[in-house]
Design a protein around this motif. Structure first.
Motif, PDB file in Angstrom:
ATOM      1  N   GLY A  69     -77.754   3.390   0.226  1.00  0.00           N
ATOM      2  CA  GLY A  69     -77.109   4.611   0.869  1.00  0.00           C
ATOM      3  C   GLY A  69     -76.518   5.624   0.014  1.00  0.00           C
ATOM      4  N   LEU A  70     -75.868   5.054  -1.231  1.00  0.00           N
ATOM      5  CA  LEU A  70     -75.401   6.010  -2.176  1.00  0.00           C
ATOM      6  C   LEU A  70     -76.421   6.822  -2.888  1.00  0.00           C
ATOM      7  CD1 LEU A  70     -72.320   3.844  -3.347  1.00  0.00           C
ATOM      8  CD2 LEU A  70     -72.351   6.049  -2.002  1.00  0.00           C
ATOM      9  N   MET A  71     -77.482   5.930  -3.454  1.00  0.00           N
ATOM     10  CA  MET A  71     -78.510   6.653  -4.154  1.00  0.00           C
ATOM     11  C   MET A  71     -79.388   7.485  -3.167  1.00  0.00           C
ATOM     12  SD  MET A  71     -80.426   3.608  -6.203  1.00  0.00           S
ATOM     13  CE  MET A  71     -81.117   4.547  -7.156  1.00  0.00           C
ATOM     14  N   ALA A  72     -79.659   7.307  -2.004  1.00  0.00           N
ATOM     15  CA  ALA A  72     -80.416   8.173  -1.000  1.00  0.00           C
ATOM     16  C   ALA A  72     -79.636   9.580  -1.077  1.00  0.00           C
ATOM     17  CB  ALA A  72     -80.661   7.355   0.325  1.00  0.00           C
ATOM     18  N   SER A  73     -78.317   9.330  -0.864  1.00  0.00           N
ATOM     19  CA  SER A  73     -77.675  10.589  -0.445  1.00  0.00           C
ATOM     20  C   SER A  73     -77.535  11.211  -1.793  1.00  0.00           C
ATOM     21  CB  SER A  73     -76.136  10.347   0.010  1.00  0.00           C
ATOM     22  OG  SER A  73     -75.412   9.493  -0.973  1.00  0.00           O
ATOM     23  N   GLY A  74     -77.532  10.808  -2.835  1.00  0.00           N
ATOM     24  CA  GLY A  74     -77.469  11.446  -4.307  1.00  0.00           C
ATOM     25  C   GLY A  74     -78.570  12.121  -4.480  1.00  0.00           C
ATOM     26  N   MET A  75     -79.848  11.468  -4.268  1.00  0.00           N
ATOM     27  CA  MET A  75     -81.172  12.036  -4.463  1.00  0.00           C
ATOM     28  C   MET A  75     -81.278  13.312  -3.275  1.00  0.00           C
ATOM     29  SD  MET A  75     -83.651   8.917  -4.882  1.00  0.00           S
ATOM     30  CE  MET A  75     -83.491   7.945  -6.474  1.00  0.00           C
ATOM     31  N   VAL A  76     -80.851  13.053  -2.302  1.00  0.00           N
ATOM     32  CA  VAL A  76     -80.917  14.321  -1.381  1.00  0.00           C
ATOM     33  C   VAL A  76     -80.205  15.221  -1.979  1.00  0.00           C
ATOM     34  CG1 VAL A  76     -80.257  15.267   0.970  1.00  0.00           C
ATOM     35  CG2 VAL A  76     -81.398  12.812   0.588  1.00  0.00           C
ATOM     36  N   SER A  77     -78.997  15.218  -2.237  1.00  0.00           N
ATOM     37  CA  SER A  77     -78.108  16.225  -2.785  1.00  0.00           C
ATOM     38  C   SER A  77     -78.959  16.970  -3.968  1.00  0.00           C
ATOM     39  CB  SER A  77     -76.753  15.665  -3.409  1.00  0.00           C
ATOM     40  OG  SER A  77     -75.978  16.535  -4.130  1.00  0.00           O
ATOM     41  N   TYR A  78     -79.357  16.305  -4.791  1.00  0.00           N
ATOM     42  CA  TYR A  78     -80.001  16.668  -5.936  1.00  0.00           C
ATOM     43  C   TYR A  78     -81.423  17.425  -5.724  1.00  0.00           C
ATOM     44  CZ  TYR A  78     -76.587  16.866  -9.743  1.00  0.00           C
ATOM     45  OH  TYR A  78     -75.329  16.990 -10.659  1.00  0.00           O
ATOM     46  N   SER A  79     -81.980  16.970  -4.755  1.00  0.00           N
ATOM     47  CA  SER A  79     -83.189  17.501  -4.414  1.00  0.00           C
ATOM     48  C   SER A  79     -82.708  18.909  -3.991  1.00  0.00           C
ATOM     49  CB  SER A  79     -83.859  16.884  -3.240  1.00  0.00           C
ATOM     50  OG  SER A  79     -84.996  17.420  -2.534  1.00  0.00           O
TER      51      SER A  79
ATOM     52  N   CYS B 107     -77.883  11.774 -13.902  1.00  0.00           N
ATOM     53  CA  CYS B 107     -78.121  10.648 -14.262  1.00  0.00           C
ATOM     54  C   CYS B 107     -77.241   9.512 -13.806  1.00  0.00           C
ATOM     55  CB  CYS B 107     -77.788  10.301 -15.887  1.00  0.00           C
ATOM     56  SG  CYS B 107     -78.897  11.509 -16.721  1.00  0.00           S
ATOM     57  N   HIS B 108     -75.986   9.942 -13.437  1.00  0.00           N
ATOM     58  CA  HIS B 108     -75.092   9.049 -12.737  1.00  0.00           C
ATOM     59  C   HIS B 108     -75.466   8.690 -11.398  1.00  0.00           C
ATOM     60  CE1 HIS B 108     -71.579  11.178 -15.084  1.00  0.00           C
ATOM     61  NE2 HIS B 108     -72.429  10.263 -15.787  1.00  0.00           N
ATOM     62  N   ARG B 109     -76.108   9.630 -10.469  1.00  0.00           N
ATOM     63  CA  ARG B 109     -76.537   9.293  -9.340  1.00  0.00           C
ATOM     64  C   ARG B 109     -77.613   8.103  -9.210  1.00  0.00           C
ATOM     65  NH1 ARG B 109     -75.156  12.976  -5.364  1.00  0.00           N
ATOM     66  NH2 ARG B 109     -73.013  14.035  -6.166  1.00  0.00           N
TER      67      ARG B 109
ATOM     68  N   ARG C 269     -71.624   6.538 -18.707  1.00  0.00           N
ATOM     69  CA  ARG C 269     -72.304   7.053 -20.166  1.00  0.00           C
ATOM     70  C   ARG C 269     -73.355   6.394 -20.445  1.00  0.00           C
ATOM     71  NH1 ARG C 269     -69.796  11.154 -23.233  1.00  0.00           N
ATOM     72  NH2 ARG C 269     -69.975  10.192 -25.046  1.00  0.00           N
ATOM     73  N   VAL C 270     -73.547   4.914 -20.329  1.00  0.00           N
ATOM     74  CA  VAL C 270     -74.716   4.142 -20.525  1.00  0.00           C
ATOM     75  C   VAL C 270     -75.756   4.743 -19.586  1.00  0.00           C
ATOM     76  CG1 VAL C 270     -75.900   1.882 -20.315  1.00  0.00           C
ATOM     77  CG2 VAL C 270     -73.460   2.099 -21.456  1.00  0.00           C
ATOM     78  N   SER C 271     -75.526   5.026 -18.384  1.00  0.00           N
ATOM     79  CA  SER C 271     -76.493   5.345 -17.382  1.00  0.00           C
ATOM     80  C   SER C 271     -77.165   6.928 -17.793  1.00  0.00           C
ATOM     81  CB  SER C 271     -76.140   5.679 -16.147  1.00  0.00           C
ATOM     82  OG  SER C 271     -75.211   6.889 -15.984  1.00  0.00           O
ATOM     83  N   GLU C 272     -76.333   7.664 -18.548  1.00  0.00           N
ATOM     84  CA  GLU C 272     -77.068   8.968 -19.353  1.00  0.00           C
ATOM     85  C   GLU C 272     -77.958   8.459 -20.378  1.00  0.00           C
ATOM     86  OE1 GLU C 272     -73.929  12.086 -19.954  1.00  0.00           O
ATOM     87  OE2 GLU C 272     -72.535  10.991 -18.675  1.00  0.00           O
ATOM     88  N   LEU C 273     -77.531   7.659 -21.174  1.00  0.00           N
ATOM     89  CA  LEU C 273     -78.475   6.939 -22.142  1.00  0.00           C
ATOM     90  C   LEU C 273     -79.565   6.477 -21.934  1.00  0.00           C
ATOM     91  CD1 LEU C 273     -78.484   6.189 -25.518  1.00  0.00           C
ATOM     92  CD2 LEU C 273     -77.775   4.029 -24.657  1.00  0.00           C
TER      93      LEU C 273
END
Length: 336
Positions: A135-145, A165-167, A194-198
């Motif tokens: 749910g969190l990933m899908a909403s984040g992807m929709v937001s950035y789409s 990157c965080h999403r 921060r690691v997720s950005e890397l």
């Protein structure tokens, strides 16, 4: 096994969920499949299923005909977990041209029911965490789409790239940490993001040309080249962008070691070895990109066997893990 030459006939012939999950994972997870395999058994199964579902979300985001279709598919995929039995995964209208590396992702979507069978066999707590993650990933992807759409296919600022990157990777990273060590502290969350950005910047720098063809870019200087293949007149801008993104990623290198060291892992720890393995594969990618864009090279294992050998002692030696992570960290920070 080559990720760019998946054995599609074999993947389509598998009838068991467990067998399919472990057979498709190397094609879907790139080098991170090896890190998942090194986790303790329960965490490995849960993380493998979560990663494959996340890969399905990525496939909708990457291959949908446009923002509206992507948004609809992402929301429908997350919503399917709210029904009993699980609802069907939405269909995908494929573009005329599909990269060879994406063929396995398409088979993964086609055969999502096999992944569902493993998901349904997981402990209830693991299933709940996976559903929350989707749910969190899908909403984040929709937001950035929507962000990409309103900004003409481009992320305008480095802060937007970090948040993206965080999403995409940060949420799964926190999922893995929760699976291994339980509740995540504020300090651990900071370093995990921060690691997720890397890690995600490695994917972005790898796919700059591919994303351009899809009309997507992570730096405004690439706006004039959207729709191109990144060659010819676009290549200087591509190389300059890759250089900037590598330096941005290198500034996050210290968080990887700090995140590993701040956890009270047992003397024998598959998770510690998995973390070292992930860092070494990530470092190898950045070394290759650094050379391509004119930044200095540095020492470190280059072949898959050498990377595997360097990660094995970390299973029982935190001192070895710290030494390997510090060497990789120094190499990356020298780019900044």
């Amino acid at each position: 096994m080559s990720r760019n030459r998946p054995d599609l006939d074999h993947l389509r012939s598998i009838v068991g969920g467990e067998e399919f999950v472990w057979a498709v994972l190397p094609y879907a997870a790139r080098s991170f499949a090896a890190s998942i395999l090194l986790l303790p058994e329960r965490a490995a199964r849960s993380c493998a299923v979560a990663y494959l579902y996340a890969r399905m979300l990525d496939t909708y985001e990457d291959l949908s005909a446009g923002p509206a279709e992507a948004q609809s598919s992402l929301e429908a995929f997350a919503a399917r977990f709210s029904t009993d039995p699980l609802g069907p995964a939405p269909g995908l209208h494929l573009p005329e041209r599909v990269a060879r590396a994406d063929l396995a992702h398409i088979v993964l979507l086609e055969r999502h029911a096999l992944v569902d069978s493993v998901f349904l066999d997981l402990p209830e707590d693991d299933r709940k965490r996976i559903v929350e993650l989707m749910g969190l990933m899908a909403s984040g992807m929709v937001s950035y789409s929507q962000v990409f759409h309103t900004q003409g296919g481009v992320l305008e600022q480095s802060e937007q790239v970090s948040e993206y990157c965080h999403r995409v990777i940060g949420l799964p990273a926190l999922f893995v940490m929760d699976a291994l060590v339980g509740e995540v502290s504020a300090a651990h969350r900071y370093h995990a993001l921060r690691v997720s950005e890397l890690i995600q910047l490695a994917n972005i720098t790898r796919d700059v040309e591919k994303d351009l063809e899809l009309g997507v870019a992570y730096h405004p200087r690439l706006r004039p080249h959207l729709g191109s293949d990144g060659s010819g007149s676009a290549q200087p801008a591509v190389l300059e962008t890759q250089r900037d993104l590598v330096v941005m990623a290198a500034n996050r290198a210290a968080s990887f070691r700090l995140l590993v060291n701040e956890h009270a892992l047992p003397t024998f720890s598959l998770a510690r070895s998995a973390a070292v393995l992930m860092m070494l594969f990530t470092e190898r990618h950045y070394r290759r990109v650094a050379v391509r864009v004119g930044l200095p090279d540095w020492s470190g294992p280059r072949s898959v066997p050498a990377i595997l050998m360097a990660s094995v002692p970390a299973m029982w030696s935190s001192r070895w893990a710290d030494r390997v992570l510090r060497r990789a960290e120094r190499g990356l920070l020298a780019l900044t």
